[in-house]
Design an enzyme around this catalytic site. Structure first.
Site, mmCIF file in Angstrom:
data_model
loop_
_atom_site.group_PDB
_atom_site.id
_atom_site.type_symbol
_atom_site.label_atom_id
_atom_site.label_comp_id
_atom_site.label_asym_id
_atom_site.label_seq_id
_atom_site.Cartn_x
_atom_site.Cartn_y
_atom_site.Cartn_z
ATOM 1 N N ASP A 62 11.235 -10.738 8.593
ATOM 2 C CA ASP A 62 11.482 -9.392 8.097
ATOM 3 C C ASP A 62 10.481 -8.453 8.762
ATOM 4 O OD1 ASP A 62 12.399 -7.273 6.584
ATOM 5 O OD2 ASP A 62 11.179 -7.770 4.853
ATOM 6 N N THR B 119 7.489 -5.565 9.487
ATOM 7 C CA THR B 119 6.048 -5.795 9.477
ATOM 8 C C THR B 119 5.472 -5.832 8.080
ATOM 9 O OG1 THR B 119 5.774 -3.419 9.769
ATOM 10 C CG2 THR B 119 5.683 -4.787 11.733
ATOM 11 N N PHE C 202 10.198 13.231 9.856
ATOM 12 C CA PHE C 202 10.315 12.037 10.691
ATOM 13 C C PHE C 202 11.740 11.497 10.637
ATOM 14 C CE2 PHE C 202 10.410 7.490 11.290
ATOM 15 C CZ PHE C 202 9.531 7.262 12.328
ATOM 16 N N LYS D 258 1.929 14.129 14.184
ATOM 17 C CA LYS D 258 1.512 12.734 14.366
ATOM 18 C C LYS D 258 2.753 11.904 14.660
ATOM 19 C CE LYS D 258 1.765 11.324 9.490
ATOM 20 N NZ LYS D 258 1.014 10.889 8.300
#
Length: 1157
Positions: free
Chosen positions: A400, A402, A545, A568
């Site tokens: 799966d 991280t 994002f 970022k």
């Protein structure tokens, strides 16, 4: 996956508070109410397989699907036919009934546990709105269309449409650990039109909205539907849906409308179909053994036909044949007689022993204290006892995301600011010092808002902040402003952050401790405390994002009126948008980033720019127009985001999280095509880069035995190590039939493949693709319901338990609390299990083939009449008593090297991946060894006893004396062979070996005594044979001679093999012996810093943010300081750090030349 609802269901249609209307659609389960007057879909789940009436027939049917059990039933039928059988029927029926009974008892126990689990879940209580009042009902009685009330910390009963909640703006907070293994809270919000009902029971009882939505499916991240209420149509998406298995958190109450119940819920849809898993050893064993048995019986039947034709007619004068019996018919009967006699090739005790060995190795996993997680009181668990040896053959691991690898716990480790790195600790000479638990930590006591659980060791970063370093302060200011985290202040100064991902929480917490504390937010402002001074920034826009942008930005105005954009994101994405003046700084930052990545840290890059007021006003107007457009809204917004995120200044890098990957890679390929052609071209380009000389067509090899051929894609080796990253959209194209082999070839050339944002079905499809075209054992590991399909599809499924959800564990074959235990599971328990099972099979078949081949040679001397060479009692007890315990002792306790050396030398695992210890070659080698031993054990006693007399001159050359001599020689020879095969001697092994020999002689003298003959004359005909034969010196000399001749070639062969062609096990065992003799080496392991070309993990770990909720105000809650939160800061511990594992090359001593993996 097809839904469990009505066959061919294309749309679900239901009406709130109208069971009669919903009944007409007959969804999924049906039940009769207590009054017996209505039927409908209920919420009951069933994971059990049997009930009281179906257990016996279904279990027997399942057991008889095993080829061995079916064979023994067939053998039993043959033994009751007088014309065929030369052995009593009880020699088969007793052990067969024992095996079937033990297996049935085990299956019954497992199913009883499933029944208990189902009953516990189905009988949970929840409040249901019935006839205008709330009633407490069992979960199993909930129906589609019911409105239910959930309380804080309560599990979600079914898949619900959120109607209203106790929170402002109808928000709720849920934990989805049971679904995806993530413990961070997520936000859901009801429609305004339903949220206005609040907790008004009358209004909720009068609600008659009609929902039309998608049919049951397993997509956890997607939902499409509409609500029709008062003539208006409202769009429904995943943000309005609560899925079964979630837990309500930090919300007093909420109301929901049941859309899917019971097996139709997405949680149950993801459970997949349970597949009966068999090991590759089982499959190979069945093919080889039964094929070999049929071959031998055929040869002997042909021999009988020839003998009957040439010699049998001579005997018909005084032994006339039965009517209708001739040579061919006699050969037919002889074939089946030898099937009975030679059944020792496949004895029932083989399968009993295999199950005992697997059970024992499973207990070793359960009892392993080094795989026990003390904080959560979670031991490792072998949930199946049939797949242990497969753990020693794993070639492909499917994990799966991280979060599984890092426990969803992130920490801020290092950073590079304005070309200078922080986070390392150095001594007075400027040499880097390895950070341990004893390393001095930074004192954050000057900051009363600091998080006490945050630890950092580089004092220079704190000093830079305190001294007012402009770049360092700007760095942490950006981290405290550019995010979508929500802050909850329970009491004055006690902050608790709710982040959409652990990454966000780790970065904001770091800024908090270094003096830039995110305090609160509104839709228009962000309040932070900068070095003790509270400042309020005006939040003008969030550029959120997503998987394409791989970055997020915020536009804020500081209290002095200055406009700034803070960004970022992934390094490659941010670098493309930097101003040309930052090129030198970008080079330095890139160098630092590669160093962070080489240490296994996830990285991201920060940048900013100041904005002109007039330009921003124009841009804001265009942004408003784009955000309200009905067509191409996302494309228009992306263009505006791209426009304003140009010419960014400075490049500052962060390394955070824990170790993930360490191997150096030449290149990492990114596949992100938006069409079949683009994906195909990207995959081919990657493959040609790795191996330019490779052909366009995949190299196939034929695999299979006994005519059963399968297509297997051959291994293609490449120079160096590569990585491949592919997103879910591109993976959908890559998995199409025309492209799947290209995906498989390219992926298998890489060391690591990362699939981003994929569905549970895609995970399973990738596993199935590898299983189909690769002759390899696969393992899938995950921690949530979205991993269940993958876990069930793989040969081995492993579930992560502990703080995550339990759905993956319930569907797995093995489970433990942390990902790091997988190393020990495979390299120690898996390798030992495989080694023990292969050694057991080689020895078991050696002793049984040798036993059977003696029958084979004897057939040439008895006219192929199917007469047995041994005493019938010896045949019965050979596998059950005389040789059972010694081989079990070896197979349960043997180990070539201990666990420490197994972890030191991972190369020991390779033979299992290559099937070197049990294969067709190993089987043939065992066959030849048995053939040689049987020749010695038959013809040496035959020649030694022929025309021989006793000391007193009496004849000893009779059938019974020969049978006793042959079986004694056989038993002693196989016991000596067992001693040669045993690496690890224990008191148990010694007791089993010598005890079995003692039992043999005790039973032999007892059964061949006068007393047994007088009591059971027909059953014990070998009266006096033991005492008349075993007191003769020539008999014992014959035993000694046969033992030497059987063992001598084996010893010589193994000596030459170790000296001339040693394998990895031989080399490591030699190193072990050297290490035991050598003095202890106290050299200190040097810490080597490695560089890597790996890039940012941020874009693949982060999810689409809640920017729209933040700016709209729908995400904000009233500041309630007196409410007790479910998770206190003290409950969010860091994951236990495992000790650094070192690996050694085989040529090195384990204490020398160590390097971190």
């Amino acid at each position: 996956m097809e839904g469990w609802g009505r066959k061919g269901e294309e749309e679900r249609r239901l009406r709130a508070n109208d069971r009669g209307f919903n009944l007409s659609y007959k969804y999924a389960n049906f039940f009769m109410t207590k009054m017996g007057d209505s039927m409908g879909e209920n919420n009951e789940i069933k994971t059990s397989k049997y009930n009281l009436f179906t257990f016996l027939p279904l279990n027997l049917f399942e057991q008889l699907q095993r080829i061995a059990n079916a064979y023994f039933i067939f053998l039993l039928i043959l033994q009751v036919i007088p014309a065929i059988s030369s052995l009593s029927w009880f020699t088969t029926v007793v052990p067969l009934v024992l095996v079937l009974s033990i297996t049935a008892a085990k299956d019954a126990t497992d199913d009883i546990n499933r029944h208990k689990s189902d009953k516990q879940v189905n009988n949970r209580k929840v409040e249901v709105l019935v006839s205008g009042e709330l009633r407490s009902e069992k979960w199993m009685d909930i129906q589609v269309g019911d409105i239910i009330k959930l309380q804080n910390n309560q599990f979600v009963t079914a898949d619900l449409l959120l109607l209203s909640s106790s929170e402002p703006l109808n928000l709720i907070y849920i934990e989805t650990a049971e679904l995806d293994g993530e413990t961070n809270l997520k936000v859901k919000q009801a429609l305004t039109v339903t949220g206005e009902m609040g907790g008004n029971i009358d209004a909720l009882a009068a609600f008659d909205g009609e929902v039309r939505c998608e049919p049951p499916n397993n997509r956890l991240d997607k939902f499409t539907g509409t609500l029709i209420y008062h003539g208006e149509k409202y769009s429904l998406d995943n943000e309005r849906i609560l899925l079964r298995g979630c837990t309500l958190r930090n919300t007093d109450w909420c109301y929901g409308l049941v859309l899917f119940a019971g097996p139709d819920t997405k949680l149950m849809q993801n459970c997949g179909k349970t597949i009966f898993k068999r090991t590759s050893i089982d499959r190979l064993m069945n093919m080889l053994i039964f094929g070999f048995l049929a071959f031998m019986c055929t040869i002997l039947a042909i021999g009988n036909a020839i003998w009957e034709y040439q010699e049998g007619s001579v005997f018909t004068v005084f032994l006339p044949r039965d009517e209708g019996v001739n040579g061919p018919f006699s050969a037919f009967l002889t074939f089946w007689s030898y099937v009975i006699i030679l059944n020792t090739v496949v004895p029932i005790s083989l399968y009993v022993s295999v199950e005992i060995i697997r059970l024992g190795n499973s207990f070793y996993i359960d009892w392993d204290r080094k795989m026990y997680h003390s904080r959560t009181d979670t031991p490792a668990e072998a949930r199946t006892t049939t797949l242990n040896e497969e753990l020693g053959q794993i070639k492909y691991i499917f994990s799966d995301k991280t979060g599984t690898l890092t426990q969803n716990i992130m920490t801020f480790n290092k950073c590079s600011i304005n070309g200078k790195t922080y986070g390392e600790v150095k001594d007075l000479a400027g040499q880097r010092i390895e950070i341990t638990e004893k390393t001095e930590k930074v004192d954050f006591s000057y900051n009363h808002l600091a998080d006490p659980k945050f630890h950092f060791h580089d004092h220079s970063l704190v000093e830079a902040v305190k001294l007012g370093n402009t770049e360092v302060q700007a760095f942490f200011r950006l981290l405290s402003l550019c995010h979508t985290v929500m802050a909850e202040e329970k009491t004055e100064g006690e902050l608790f952050y709710q982040a959409q991902s652990p990454d966000e929480g780790a970065l904001v917490t770091a800024a908090r401790n270094f003096g830039f504390v995110f305090r609160s937010r509104t839709p228009e402002t962000i309040t932070i405390v900068e070095m003790g001074v509270q400042r309020k920034y005006e939040l003008l826009a969030i550029l959120d994002f997503n998987n394409v942008r791989k970055r997020m930005s915020v536009i804020v105005r500081n209290p002095e009126g200055k406009l700034s954009l803070y960004c970022k994101g992934a390094d490659t994405i941010v670098y493309e948008r930097l101003h040309p003046s930052c090129s030198k700084l970008m080079d330095a930052t890139t160098y630092h980033l590669e160093g962070f990545a080489g240490e296994g840290l996830r990285t991201l890059v920060l940048a900013y720019k100041d904005l002109d007021e007039d330009y921003f006003l124009g841009w804001k107007q265009r942004h408003h127009e784009a955000s309200t457009a009905l067509n191409n809204r996302e494309d228009m917004l992306d263009d505006l985001y791209e426009e304003i995120e140009k010419d960014l200044l400075t490049a500052e890098n962060i390394g955070y999280s824990c170790n993930m990957l360490r191997e150096e890679m030449k290149e990492v390929f990114i596949v992100a095509g938006n069409s079949l052609e683009e994906v195909a071209e990207e995959l081919r380009k990657a493959r040609r880069t790795m191996k330019p000389e490779a052909g366009e067509d995949p190299p196939f090899i034929k695999s299979g035995i006994l005519g059963k051929k399968t297509k297997v894609v051959a291994e293609e080796t490449v120079d160096g190590e590569y990585g491949l990253v592919i997103n879910g959209h591109s993976l959908a194209y890559a998995l199409e039939k025309s492209l799947q082999l290209e995906l498989l070839r390219t992926a298998c050339m890489c060391k690591t493949v990362i699939c981003c944002r994929v569905t549970p079905l895609q995970k399973a499809q990738v596993v199935e693709l590898v299983k189909k075209y690769k002759k390899a054992v696969t393992l899938a590991i995950g921690d949530g319901a979205n991993d269940v399909s993958m876990i069930k599809a793989a040969h081995i499924g492993v579930g992560i338990s502990g703080q995550e959800g339990m759905q993956a564990v319930l569907s797995s074959d093995f489970s433990f609390a942390q990902f790091r235990y997988l190393q020990r599971l495979l390299l120690v328990h898996g390798r030992w299990s495989y080694l023990r099972m292969c050694k057991f099979l080689r020895y078991f078949f050696y002793k049984n083939f040798t036993f059977t081949f003696v029958h084979f040679w004897y057939a040439f001397f008895c006219g192929f009449s199917a007469q047995t060479v041994y005493d019938e009692w010896f045949i019965t007890l050979y596998n059950l008593v005389y040789t059972a315990l010694p081989v079990l002792g070896m197979s349960l306790f043997d180990q070539d090297v201990n666990d420490r050396w197994s972890l030191h030398y991972p190369l020991l695992y390779i033979p299992g991946q290559l099937d070197q210890y049990w294969s067709k070659t190993a089987f043939i080698r065992c066959l030849l060894h048995s053939c040689y031993s049987s020749l010695v054990l038959f013809f040496i006693p035959y020649a030694a006893i022929q025309d021989t007399v006793r000391d007193d001159g009496r004849d000893i050359a009779d059938y019974q004396s020969f049978a006793l001599l042959a079986q004694t020689c056989l038993l002693i020879a196989v016991c000596i062979q067992l001693g040669l095969d045993t690496f690890y001697w224990t008191a148990v092994n010694q007791f089993f070996l010598w005890g079995s020999l003692s039992v043999y002689f005790a039973i032999t003298f007892t059964m061949y005594s006068n007393g047994m003959y007088l009591i059971f004359t027909a059953s014990f005909p070998f009266i006096g044979t033991a005492r008349n034969s075993l007191n003769q010196p020539n008999v014992w000399l014959t035993v000694l001679l046969t033992s030497i001749l059987c063992v001598l070639p084996v010893v010589a062969y193994r000596f030459l093999l170790i000296q001339l062609w040693p394998n990895i096990n031989d080399k490591v065992r030699f190193k072990v012996r050297q290490a035991k003799m050598a003095p202890t080496d106290t050299s200190v392991t040097r810490h080597l810093r490695r560089r890597s070309s790996r890039r940012s993990g941020y874009a693949f770990s982060h999810a689409k943010g809640y920017g729209d909720l933040v700016t709209s105000g729908r995400y904000l809650r009233r500041p309630v300081l007196n409410r007790t939160a479910v998770f206190s800061p003290s409950e969010h511990h860091q994951g236990e750090s495992s000790s650094l594992q070192t690996y050694c090359a085989i040529k090195d001593h384990p204490k020398e030349n160590q390097a971190a993996p």
